[in-house]
Design an enzyme around this catalytic site. Sequence first.
Site, PDB file in Angstrom:
ATOM      1  N   ASP A   1       0.834  -1.122  -0.037  1.00 34.73           N
ATOM      2  CA  ASP A   1      -0.065   0.053   0.021  1.00 34.73           C
ATOM      3  C   ASP A   1       1.014   1.260  -0.141  1.00 34.73           C
ATOM      4  O   ASP A   1       1.926   1.278   0.556  1.00 34.73           O
ATOM      5  CB  ASP A   1      -0.787   0.008   1.211  1.00 34.73           C
ATOM      6  CG  ASP A   1      -2.048   0.506   0.995  1.00 34.73           C
ATOM      7  OD1 ASP A   1      -2.227   1.667   0.503  1.00 34.73           O
ATOM      8  OD2 ASP A   1      -3.184   0.172   1.567  1.00 34.73           O
TER       9      ASP A   1
ATOM     10  N   ASP B   1      -2.948   4.812  -2.028  1.00 33.60           N
ATOM     11  CA  ASP B   1      -3.893   5.508  -1.303  1.00 33.60           C
ATOM     12  C   ASP B   1      -4.300   6.661  -1.657  1.00 33.60           C
ATOM     13  O   ASP B   1      -3.345   7.705  -2.201  1.00 33.60           O
ATOM     14  CB  ASP B   1      -3.312   5.642   0.194  1.00 33.60           C
ATOM     15  CG  ASP B   1      -4.332   5.936   1.180  1.00 33.60           C
ATOM     16  OD1 ASP B   1      -5.246   5.374   1.328  1.00 33.60           O
ATOM     17  OD2 ASP B   1      -3.876   7.058   1.827  1.00 33.60           O
TER      18      ASP B   1
ATOM     19  N   GLU C   1      -6.676   3.974  -5.584  1.00 36.09           N
ATOM     20  CA  GLU C   1      -7.852   4.309  -4.570  1.00 36.09           C
ATOM     21  C   GLU C   1      -8.336   5.841  -4.896  1.00 36.09           C
ATOM     22  O   GLU C   1      -7.579   6.583  -4.814  1.00 36.09           O
ATOM     23  CB  GLU C   1      -7.650   4.273  -3.122  1.00 36.09           C
ATOM     24  CG  GLU C   1      -8.949   4.474  -2.416  1.00 36.09           C
ATOM     25  CD  GLU C   1      -8.633   4.931  -0.942  1.00 36.09           C
ATOM     26  OE1 GLU C   1      -9.762   4.707  -0.027  1.00 36.09           O
ATOM     27  OE2 GLU C   1      -7.925   5.961  -0.720  1.00 36.09           O
TER      28      GLU C   1
ATOM     29  N   HIS D   1     -11.095  -2.437   4.482  1.00 33.70           N
ATOM     30  CA  HIS D   1     -10.989  -1.824   5.964  1.00 33.70           C
ATOM     31  C   HIS D   1     -11.659  -0.423   6.335  1.00 33.70           C
ATOM     32  O   HIS D   1     -11.485  -0.030   7.305  1.00 33.70           O
ATOM     33  CB  HIS D   1      -9.392  -1.594   6.322  1.00 33.70           C
ATOM     34  CG  HIS D   1      -8.728  -0.520   5.177  1.00 33.70           C
ATOM     35  ND1 HIS D   1      -8.777  -0.782   4.137  1.00 33.70           N
ATOM     36  CD2 HIS D   1      -8.188   0.642   5.700  1.00 33.70           C
ATOM     37  CE1 HIS D   1      -8.117   0.375   3.403  1.00 33.70           C
ATOM     38  NE2 HIS D   1      -7.884   1.183   4.222  1.00 33.70           N
ATOM     39  N   ASP D   2     -12.187  -0.036   4.994  1.00 33.98           N
ATOM     40  CA  ASP D   2     -13.066   1.328   5.543  1.00 33.98           C
ATOM     41  C   ASP D   2     -14.674   1.229   5.580  1.00 33.98           C
ATOM     42  O   ASP D   2     -15.151   2.165   5.655  1.00 33.98           O
ATOM     43  CB  ASP D   2     -12.702   2.379   4.334  1.00 33.98           C
ATOM     44  CG  ASP D   2     -11.164   2.723   4.437  1.00 33.98           C
ATOM     45  OD1 ASP D   2     -10.529   2.746   5.610  1.00 33.98           O
ATOM     46  OD2 ASP D   2     -10.571   3.129   3.300  1.00 33.98           O
TER      47      ASP D   2
HETATM   48  C1  NOJ Z   1      -7.814   5.749   2.475  1.00 37.36           C
HETATM   49  C2  NOJ Z   1      -7.578   4.593   3.575  1.00 37.36           C
HETATM   50  O1  NOJ Z   1      -8.169   3.414   3.026  1.00 37.36           O
HETATM   51  C3  NOJ Z   1      -8.146   4.894   4.697  1.00 37.36           C
HETATM   52  O2  NOJ Z   1      -8.024   3.923   5.479  1.00 37.36           O
HETATM   53  C4  NOJ Z   1      -7.434   6.353   5.241  1.00 37.36           C
HETATM   54  O3  NOJ Z   1      -7.693   6.547   6.276  1.00 37.36           O
HETATM   55  C5  NOJ Z   1      -7.327   7.199   4.292  1.00 37.36           C
HETATM   56  N1  NOJ Z   1      -6.988   6.871   2.949  1.00 37.36           N
HETATM   57  C6  NOJ Z   1      -6.239   8.368   4.491  1.00 37.36           C
HETATM   58  O4  NOJ Z   1      -4.995   7.809   3.977  1.00 37.36           O
END
Ligand code: NOJ
Length: 546
Positions: A100, A202, A254, A319-320
């Site tokens: 990541d 990310d 992402e 994970h979000d």
């Molecule tokens: C996206 C990530 O998936 C998340 O977990 C993170 O808090 C934010 N980007 C900031 O890096």
Amino acid sequence: MQHKKDWYKDLVIYQIYPKSFKDGNHDGTGDLKGMTEKLDYLKELGINAIWLSPVYASPNVDNGYDVSDYFRIMEEFGTMEDWEAFRDGAHERGIAVIMDLVLNHTSDLHDWFLMSRSSKDNPYSDYYIWRDPDPQGGPPNNWMSVFGGSAWEYVPERDQYYLHLFAREQPDLNWDNAQTRDRIFDIIRFWNAKGVDGYRVDAISYLDKGLDGRADMNEVIGTAACVNLEGTHRYIKEMSAKTFAPDNLMSVGEVNINNEQDLINYSSSSSGEFNMSIPFILPIVEIETWSPEKMKRDLKKEYEVLKKDGWWARFLSNHDKPRQVSLYGNDGAYWKESAKMLASYLHTLPGTPFIYQGEELGMTNIQYSSIQEYDDIDTRNYYETMLQKGLSPQSALAEAQRISRDNARTPMQWDSSAYGGFSDHRPWLGVNPNYKTINAEQQMADETSVFCFYQKLIALRKEHPLMAHGDFQMCCDETGPVIAYSRSLNGETWLAVHNFSDQNQVLCHEKIHTDTPVILSNYENVQLHSKTVMLRAYESVILKLA
Ligand code: NOJ
Ligand code: CA
């Protein structure tokens, strides 16, 4: 590993959230030793790539998404030798390693930032986004951060504010500075040389902040104001050409996707950015707006837009997000059926499937009884915001539970021993009490389990290129909870049918007859009639039409 040009299309990627996967040294926190111990489990599941959420040195304000040293491993997770042992173990089993990359921001404890904040005149002064206070006093503009509060933080040493689109401890890097970009690319080159096979990048839609007047100043959330500006695409292209493309390393960004052009930019090969993209949607927005109808619309559109030259990252969890069986399925009466139905949906779509740890066991959301038991920075901030809005502590907790990213971050449920076999020490985040009935050990021994269903789907994907590469065509009504589509390659055609409801449904298709071969289903005795298949609650059926 050497990689051919389109190798990413045949991956089945398993996302590990390291802190919650497996504790290998008895301190209650997941780590690299623990991951290495579980490589055989992943091999048995059948996946061929692992995406590791960040394992770099970090003060852990946002669980590793705040990196203080990109060249070191987080102490809690082990050492560089542990990472190398994990990499070797994965490669020996034919599993690619995807890291990541958190490059929009660093931790506020990163050396670059410590230097940068110390004065206006030092070699790092321009590595971050610094602005003078507004002439009337206060921050340079009204932008809010994603996690709440102003996106600007004042630093007396410079008499200036720095920008943080996420937490205050996550200052945004200045990608407009060519020297900063070179240093960032050096980080990627370092990991390339260590044998990494690909990257998940990310929060990468906000590199160009547009503070020279190009950002949309009607937007208050900083990420919305500066999303997808021209410079962002320019910088991603440069990064890809210099670091990912030469060795065909896999890349998935992402990103924020607001229209067709965004989808093309981020996920088609001719635009030279990423192989595919993971659209970021705020959990609350997904919870409140998802529906089978919307899924159908999106599927159709995304297929049309990318079929010529692009590729799709397929995922229902990460994970979000809340746990998929709790969000899109039914984690009560139809827990098993709906967990399997969602699996079948994910694996029969064109694109590369992403499995988030625990999804293969049908792990569910958590409801802790107090806000103190939550760890996620976003959940805690959200709870405070709800209290400030006038909600009672009980209602604020209920709201926070619904959106909490901790739903997905509870420790992996390995067996029915204390703490679900994740650790023999009290874990950093409470284990979901249902570990006694939902766990890997029990499911690996049960042919009818969710785990074994995932195994079958992954094995099918390996055997039948049609599942990744076949043409896709919608075969259902635009309305209603049934999603059905055909997949065809080299004269072979499959039909996948999924019931996203707890009610009986019917799907009509002229090529179905009573003895159409069933490839896989989550119920015994599929109910086939001439030109129809009858579906029970959350039933999913894959048929071979030709
Ligand atoms: C996206 C990530 O998936 C998340 O977990 C993170 O808090 C934010 N980007 C900031 O890096
Ligand atoms: Ca540990």
